[in-house]
Design a protein around this motif. Structure first.
Motif, PDB file in Angstrom:
ATOM      1  N   GLY A   1     -16.432   8.443  63.091  1.00 11.05           N
ATOM      2  CA  GLY A   1     -17.321   8.931  64.142  1.00 11.05           C
ATOM      3  C   GLY A   1     -16.672   9.836  65.169  1.00 11.05           C
ATOM      4  N   GLU A   2     -15.481   9.498  65.638  1.00 20.72           N
ATOM      5  CA  GLU A   2     -14.838  10.290  66.681  1.00 20.72           C
ATOM      6  C   GLU A   2     -14.537  11.708  66.209  1.00 20.72           C
ATOM      7  OE1 GLU A   2     -10.824  10.142  69.506  1.00 20.72           O
ATOM      8  OE2 GLU A   2     -11.476   8.343  68.400  1.00 20.72           O
ATOM      9  N   LEU A   3     -13.988  11.826  64.993  1.00 22.51           N
ATOM     10  CA  LEU A   3     -13.650  13.147  64.464  1.00 22.51           C
ATOM     11  C   LEU A   3     -14.907  13.961  64.162  1.00 22.51           C
ATOM     12  CD1 LEU A   3     -11.404  15.047  63.625  1.00 22.51           C
ATOM     13  CD2 LEU A   3     -11.397  13.978  61.371  1.00 22.51           C
ATOM     14  N   VAL A   4     -15.925  13.287  63.612  1.00 20.07           N
ATOM     15  CA  VAL A   4     -17.173  13.979  63.294  1.00 20.07           C
ATOM     16  C   VAL A   4     -17.841  14.494  64.562  1.00 20.07           C
ATOM     17  CG1 VAL A   4     -19.523  13.595  62.462  1.00 20.07           C
ATOM     18  CG2 VAL A   4     -17.582  12.818  61.095  1.00 20.07           C
ATOM     19  N   ALA A   5     -17.823  13.681  65.614  1.00 17.92           N
ATOM     20  CA  ALA A   5     -18.440  14.097  66.879  1.00 17.92           C
ATOM     21  C   ALA A   5     -17.714  15.310  67.471  1.00 17.92           C
ATOM     22  CB  ALA A   5     -18.423  12.935  67.871  1.00 17.92           C
ATOM     23  N   ALA A   6     -16.387  15.311  67.400  1.00 21.74           N
ATOM     24  CA  ALA A   6     -15.619  16.436  67.935  1.00 21.74           C
ATOM     25  C   ALA A   6     -15.885  17.719  67.146  1.00 21.74           C
ATOM     26  CB  ALA A   6     -14.129  16.096  67.901  1.00 21.74           C
ATOM     27  N   GLN A   7     -16.013  17.599  65.820  1.00 26.52           N
ATOM     28  CA  GLN A   7     -16.268  18.778  65.001  1.00 26.52           C
ATOM     29  C   GLN A   7     -17.659  19.332  65.259  1.00 26.52           C
ATOM     30  OE1 GLN A   7     -14.091  20.323  63.436  1.00 26.52           O
ATOM     31  NE2 GLN A   7     -15.054  21.630  61.905  1.00 26.52           N
ATOM     32  N   ALA A   8     -18.646  18.445  65.416  1.00 25.96           N
ATOM     33  CA  ALA A   8     -20.005  18.895  65.722  1.00 25.96           C
ATOM     34  C   ALA A   8     -20.037  19.638  67.058  1.00 25.96           C
ATOM     35  CB  ALA A   8     -20.964  17.709  65.744  1.00 25.96           C
ATOM     36  N   GLN A   9     -19.309  19.129  68.030  1.00 22.92           N
ATOM     37  CA  GLN A   9     -19.243  19.793  69.327  1.00 22.92           C
ATOM     38  C   GLN A   9     -18.596  21.174  69.197  1.00 22.92           C
ATOM     39  OE1 GLN A   9     -17.041  17.631  72.297  1.00 22.92           O
ATOM     40  NE2 GLN A   9     -17.733  18.935  73.973  1.00 22.92           N
ATOM     41  N   TRP A  10     -17.527  21.258  68.396  1.00 25.68           N
ATOM     42  CA  TRP A  10     -16.842  22.542  68.209  1.00 25.68           C
ATOM     43  C   TRP A  10     -17.745  23.567  67.524  1.00 25.68           C
ATOM     44  CZ3 TRP A  10     -14.842  25.035  63.675  1.00 25.68           C
ATOM     45  CH2 TRP A  10     -14.002  26.130  63.941  1.00 25.68           C
ATOM     46  N   LEU A  11     -18.537  23.102  66.546  1.00 28.22           N
ATOM     47  CA  LEU A  11     -19.460  24.002  65.847  1.00 28.22           C
ATOM     48  C   LEU A  11     -20.715  24.299  66.655  1.00 28.22           C
ATOM     49  CD1 LEU A  11     -19.318  22.610  62.167  1.00 28.22           C
ATOM     50  CD2 LEU A  11     -18.316  24.742  63.010  1.00 28.22           C
TER      51      LEU A  11
END
Length: 486
Positions: free
Chosen positions: A224-234
Motif C-alpha cells: 500500500g505505501e509504495l502504491v500510494a506514493a506512485q499514484a501520487q507521483w503519476l
C-alpha cells in the motif's frame, strides 16, 4: 506473447545480483532490468555483473540519467558491454530526477536538448562514426571509438511528459513507461511517441508492480505505501493505478490488457518478500515457454536505422517536395548524424533510390493482390490491377510529390517513373509473370514478357501524363494486354 522481464530492485544489495540474474534466467524471462538511482548501485557496473553471470537474457539499463555521464564515456562503457555480450544489452537513458541532478550540481538548462543530443551522439559513436556535435548541451569535437560494437545496442528512453515522449519517438529505439500506467495511459503515450515519428519497430516497454497474494488485506498491507506514493507521483487516484497485485489467476488477463494496448515488453517489479518466487509464479501463470529472440546482428541494427532514414525522407518529401529536402533535415528527423546518413546512402542520389525502391515495391504489391483476386479472368484481372495503379498513384502522397518535384537534377525522384524506371518495370513485370504462370499456363512465357512490358510502360505513361478518366484508361489498357496475350 510480449517479452517478459523482471526488475532487480534497487534495495537489493549489489552482491545479490549475480544469483538473482541466474535465477531469473532459469525461470525463463526474456529481460533483466537494472535501476540506477542516486546513491544506489551504478547501472553499467551492475549490467556487467548480470551479463557475466548469465548466457541468454537481455540485460537492460533502466535508466541512466544523461546529466551524470558525458556521451563519450557512456558510449565507451556501452560499447565494451556490447562487444563482449553482443545482442544482450539495452541502454535506457533519461533526464534524471530534477532534485537529484540539482543535488550533484548537474541540473541542465535544456533537458530535452541534452537527452536528444546525447542519444544522437552515443548512437553515432556506437555505429563507429567520428562524432562532431556543437549542440545546446552536448559538445564533441571529432570523438570516435577505437572498438565500436558489432551489434549496436538499442537506446531507449524512460520519459513521462508529452514533449519527451515525442522526442523518444523521434530519436530512440524504444520508450519505457513507469509503473502504474495501464492501457489508457499506454495508448495516450503511444500517440505522442508516434507523433514524434516512431515506426512499428519502436519498442514500448512498461514496468508493472507484481505481488502474488490471494489475501487482499495482506496484499494492501505489503504494497500500500509504495502504491500510494506512485499514484501520487503519476497524479492519479490510487484505485486507478494499474498493477498485477492479487491472485496469480488474474495475471494473464493483466498482461493481455497491456499487450492489447501496445506494450511489446512488460517488466515485472515484484513487491514484498521472495521476488524470484513471485516471478516464477507469474511466469507459470502465463503458460508456455518464452523462446528468446535471436540476438540482433549488425545488419539488423543498420536495417533499423536505414528504415528510419527512409521513413524520414518520405515524410519530408510529402511535406515539401523532394527538391526542398535537405540531408541534414533527414538525419535530424531520424535521430542520427549526417555522417550516418551518408554512410548508409552515399549521398542524396542513393537516398532517392532507396526511397523510390521501397515505395515502388509497396505499390507493386497492391498490383499483385488485384491480379490474384481475379484468377484466370485475364481482362478483369488486368483492369482491376491497372485501375488500382492509376488510382493509388493519385492517392499516394509520395507519388504526387514525385510528380510535382522539379525535373532538372540527376538525382530527382521523377526519373524512377520514367527514364530510370527499370525498378518499376522489373517489379511489376515479375508480379505479372508470376500471376500468368499460375493462372495462364497455356500462354508462352515470351508472350507474357512482351504483354507485361507494354502494359507497364503504358500505365506508367498514363500516371505521369494522364489523358482522360482513369476507368477509361484502365479499360483500354486491359484490352491491349489481353490482345497481346493471344
Amino acid at each position: 506473447m510480449p517479452r517478459i522481464g523482471v526488475m532487480f530492485d534497487r534495495d537489493h544489495a549489489p552482491e545479490e545480483l549475480p544469483a538473482y540474474a541466474v535465477a531469473a534466467e532459469g525461470i525463463g524471462v526474456d529481460d533483466l532490468w537494472l535501476v540506477e538511482d542516486l546513491g544506489w548501485a551504478g547501472s553499467v557496473s551492475s549490467a556487467a555483473l548480470a551479463l557475466a553471470a548469465t548466457s541468454r537474457i537481455r540485460v537492460c539499463i533502466g535508466i541512466a540519467p544523461v546529466p551524470l555521464r558525458n556521451p563519450a564515456l557512456l558510449a565507451m562503457e556501452l560499447a565494451t558491454l556490447a562487444r563482449v555480450y553482443p545482442g544482450r544489452v539495452v541502454a535506457g537513458l533519461g533526464h534524471g530526477v530534477t532534485d537529484w541532478m540539482r543535488q550533484v550540481g548537474e541540473e541542465r538548462k535544456s533537458k530535452l536538448a541534452l537527452l536528444e543530443e546525447s542519444i544522437v551522439a552515443v548512437r553515432g559513436m556506437l555505429l563507429g562514426e567520428t562524432v562532431t556535435l556543437d549542440g545546446r548541451e552536448v559538445h564533441l569535437d571529432g570523438v570516435g571509438l577505437v572498438h565500436p560494437p558489432s551489434v549496436v545496442p538499442p537506446i531507449v528512453t524512460g520519459v513521462v511528459r508529452p514533449r519527451s515522449l515525442e522526442l523518444s519517438g523521434r530519436v530512440a529505439d524504444g520508450t519505457i513507461l513507469a509503473e502504474g500506467n495501464g492501457p489508457e495511459q499506454i495508448a495516450a503515450a503511444l500517440g505522442h511517441i508516434r507523433r514524434g515519428g516512431a515506426g512499428a519497430a519502436h519498442e514500448l516497454i512498461t514496468f508493472v508492480y507484481l505481488h502474488v497474494n490471494d489475501d487482499p488485506a495482506n496484499a494492501a498491507e505489503v504494497t500500500g505505501e509504495l502504491v500510494a506514493a506512485q499514484a501520487q507521483w503519476l497524479g492519479i487516484p490510487q484505485g486507478e493505478l494499474f498493477t498485477l497485485i492479487g491472485p496469480a489467476r488474474d495475471i494473464p488477463a493483466g498482461i493481455q490488457a497491456l499487450t492489447d494496448a501496445g506494450a511489446g515488453t512488460i517488466v515485472l517489479r515484484p513487491l514484498g518478500p521472495d521476488p524470484i518466487g513471485q516471478t516464477r509464479i507469474a511466469r507459470a501463470a502465463l503458460g508456455g515457454s518464452v523462446t528468446p529472440a535471436e540476438p540482433p546482428s549488425m545488419t539488423d541494427s543498420r536495417a533499423r536505422i536505414r528504415e528510419a532514414l527512409v521513413d524520414a525522407a518520405r515524410e519530408l518529401t510529402v511535406m515539401r517536395g523532394w527538391e526542398d529536402v535537405r540531408m541534414a533535415d533527414v538525419a535530424k528527423a531520424a535521430g542520427v548524424s549526417r555522417q550516418t546518413l551518408y554512410n548508409e546512402f552515399d549521398g542524396r542520389a542513393g537516398l532517392a533510390e532507396a526511397l523510390a525502391v521501397r515505395e515502388i515495391r509497396v505499390f507493386v504489391s497492391g498490383v499483385h493482390r488485384h491480379l490474384a483476386a481475379h484468377g484466370a479472368e485475364a481482362r478483369a484481372a488486368a483492369h482491376a490491377a491497372i485501375l488500382f495503379a492509376l488510382e493509388e498513384a493519385d492517392r499516394n502522397p509520395l507519388v504526387r510529390a514525385i510528380l510535382t518535384s522539379g525535373r532538372g537534377g540527376a538525382d530527382e525522384l521523377l526519373p524512377y517513373l520514367t527514364t530510370r524506371a527499370d525498378i518499376v518495370f522489373d517489379a511489376a513485370g515479375d508480379v505479372i509473370r508470376e500471376w500468368a504462370a499460375e493462372h495462364l499456363p497455356g500462354v508462352a512465357p515470351g508472350t507474357v514478357d512482351v504483354a507485361a512490358d507494354v502494359v507497364v510502360r503504358l500505365t506508367v505513361s498514363h500516371i505521369v501524363l494522364p489523358t482522360g478518366p482513369r476507368a477509361d484508361a484502365a479499360d483500354v489498357l486491359a484490352g491491349v494486354f489481353v490482345r497481346l496475350l493471344t
